[in-house]
Design a protein around this motif. Structure first.
Motif, PDB file in Angstrom:
ATOM      1  N   UNK A  25       0.838  -1.197   0.000  1.00  0.00           N
ATOM      2  CA  UNK A  25       0.000   0.000   0.000  1.00  0.00           C
ATOM      3  C   UNK A  25       0.876   1.252   0.000  1.00  0.00           C
ATOM      4  N   UNK A  26       0.271   2.422   0.194  1.00  0.00           N
ATOM      5  CA  UNK A  26       1.035   3.668   0.190  1.00  0.00           C
ATOM      6  C   UNK A  26       2.071   3.718   1.307  1.00  0.00           C
ATOM      7  N   UNK A  27       1.850   2.981   2.365  1.00  0.00           N
ATOM      8  CA  UNK A  27       2.792   2.962   3.475  1.00  0.00           C
ATOM      9  C   UNK A  27       3.782   1.828   3.402  1.00  0.00           C
ATOM     10  N   UNK A  28       3.887   1.185   2.244  1.00  0.00           N
ATOM     11  CA  UNK A  28       4.799   0.057   2.010  1.00  0.00           C
ATOM     12  C   UNK A  28       4.429  -1.174   2.839  1.00  0.00           C
ATOM     13  N   UNK A  36      -2.838 -11.062   3.151  1.00  0.00           N
ATOM     14  CA  UNK A  36      -2.999  -9.780   2.477  1.00  0.00           C
ATOM     15  C   UNK A  36      -4.158  -9.040   3.122  1.00  0.00           C
ATOM     16  N   UNK A  37      -4.072  -7.708   3.102  1.00  0.00           N
ATOM     17  CA  UNK A  37      -5.089  -6.896   3.769  1.00  0.00           C
ATOM     18  C   UNK A  37      -5.997  -6.202   2.763  1.00  0.00           C
ATOM     19  N   UNK A  38      -6.011  -6.684   1.528  1.00  0.00           N
ATOM     20  CA  UNK A  38      -6.890  -6.138   0.502  1.00  0.00           C
ATOM     21  C   UNK A  38      -7.185  -7.222  -0.523  1.00  0.00           C
ATOM     22  N   UNK A 149       3.797  -3.564  -7.346  1.00  0.00           N
ATOM     23  CA  UNK A 149       2.439  -3.024  -7.454  1.00  0.00           C
ATOM     24  C   UNK A 149       2.166  -2.170  -6.219  1.00  0.00           C
ATOM     25  N   UNK A 150       1.675  -0.970  -6.442  1.00  0.00           N
ATOM     26  CA  UNK A 150       1.232  -0.131  -5.334  1.00  0.00           C
ATOM     27  C   UNK A 150      -0.291  -0.124  -5.332  1.00  0.00           C
ATOM     28  N   UNK A 151      -0.853  -0.492  -4.199  1.00  0.00           N
ATOM     29  CA  UNK A 151      -2.308  -0.522  -4.045  1.00  0.00           C
ATOM     30  C   UNK A 151      -2.754   0.827  -3.488  1.00  0.00           C
ATOM     31  N   UNK A 152      -3.760   1.417  -4.078  1.00  0.00           N
ATOM     32  CA  UNK A 152      -4.195   2.762  -3.702  1.00  0.00           C
ATOM     33  C   UNK A 152      -5.004   2.738  -2.410  1.00  0.00           C
ATOM     34  N   UNK A 153      -4.310   2.333  -1.350  1.00  0.00           N
ATOM     35  CA  UNK A 153      -4.890   2.251  -0.006  1.00  0.00           C
ATOM     36  C   UNK A 153      -3.848   2.688   1.015  1.00  0.00           C
ATOM     37  N   UNK A 154      -4.315   3.110   2.163  1.00  0.00           N
ATOM     38  CA  UNK A 154      -3.443   3.365   3.305  1.00  0.00           C
ATOM     39  C   UNK A 154      -3.973   2.518   4.453  1.00  0.00           C
ATOM     40  N   UNK A 155      -3.429   1.304   4.572  1.00  0.00           N
ATOM     41  CA  UNK A 155      -3.953   0.337   5.522  1.00  0.00           C
ATOM     42  C   UNK A 155      -3.914   0.862   6.949  1.00  0.00           C
TER      43      UNK A 155
END
Length: 209
Positions: A25-28, A36-38, A149-155
């Motif tokens: 995610x955005x926070x690596x 996985x959290x998404x 891959x960067x997921x457009x989330x901030x977990x």
């Protein structure tokens, strides 16, 4: 082929090229508690297309998070447990041994590389997690290519109940060692269409000469 110093002093056969592939995610953040959290199906499909017909090297926790061996790939699992076995898995006690197992007779087992497009030029051996295996591979300098891959989330910003207690972070990318491949990467500032939980993008990094 990568310089011999990247592969260590062992005489074991190693892949001509090695890639490391991850999604964060955005926070690596890679995941938490081995999960996985998404859910981003399009990125999962991209991972499959990128690694199909090759070897995937993973740790025991990552293996345990799967429902079984990844079809169409040689699954190499790093574990210190000498008596560990699992259907469809090749056990390795070290990264060095995992790389040797990944290379030995791969084409005889899986045939010619089935990938098309840009992935056809990418390595057939991939390190796919988890966090400790990524760190080992990065510190050992075994990789030629990073596919991120960067997921457009901030977990970390999600409601407390949605965040796993133990978060695993992706390795950092040293810009002195890695250069972004503009042709293979998505255009900076753009996102692929939302899939499942979020939009996503891909950046490809090549080791500097």
């Amino acid at each position: 082929m990568s310089p011999p110093s990247k592969r260590g002093s062992s005489s074991c056969q190693h892949p001509a090229q090695v890639g490391i592939i991850w999604a964060s995610d955005h926070g690596s953040i890679l995941g938490g508690n081995g999960n996985m959290l998404w859910r981003v199906p399009a990125d999962s499909k991209f991972f499959r297309a990128s690694t199909m017909g090759g070897s995937v090297i993973m740790g025991r926790t990552t293996w345990d998070s799967l429902k079984g061996a990844l079809v169409g790939r040689r699954n190499v699992v790093m574990t210190r447990s000498e008596d560990w076995t699992a259907p469809g898995a090749h056990r390795a006690s070290s990264l060095e041994q995992a790389l040797a197992l990944a290379a030995d007779g791969l084409e005889e087992e899986l045939g010619a590389d089935p990938r098309t497009g840009r992935a056809a030029s990418w390595p057939r051996t991939w390190v796919m997690g988890g966090g400790s295996v990524y760190r080992q591979a990065m510190e050992a300098g075994v990789a030629d290519l990073l596919v991120v891959s960067t997921i457009d989330l901030n977990v970390a910003a999600r409601p407390e109940g949605a965040v796993a207690p133990v978060l695993v972070r992706a390795p950092s990318i040293d810009l002195a060692q890695w250069e972004r491949d503009e042709e293979d990467s998505d255009v900076l500032g753009t996102w692929r269409p939302r899939s499942g939980d979020a939009g996503w993008r891909v950046d490809v990094w090549r080791r500097r000469a």
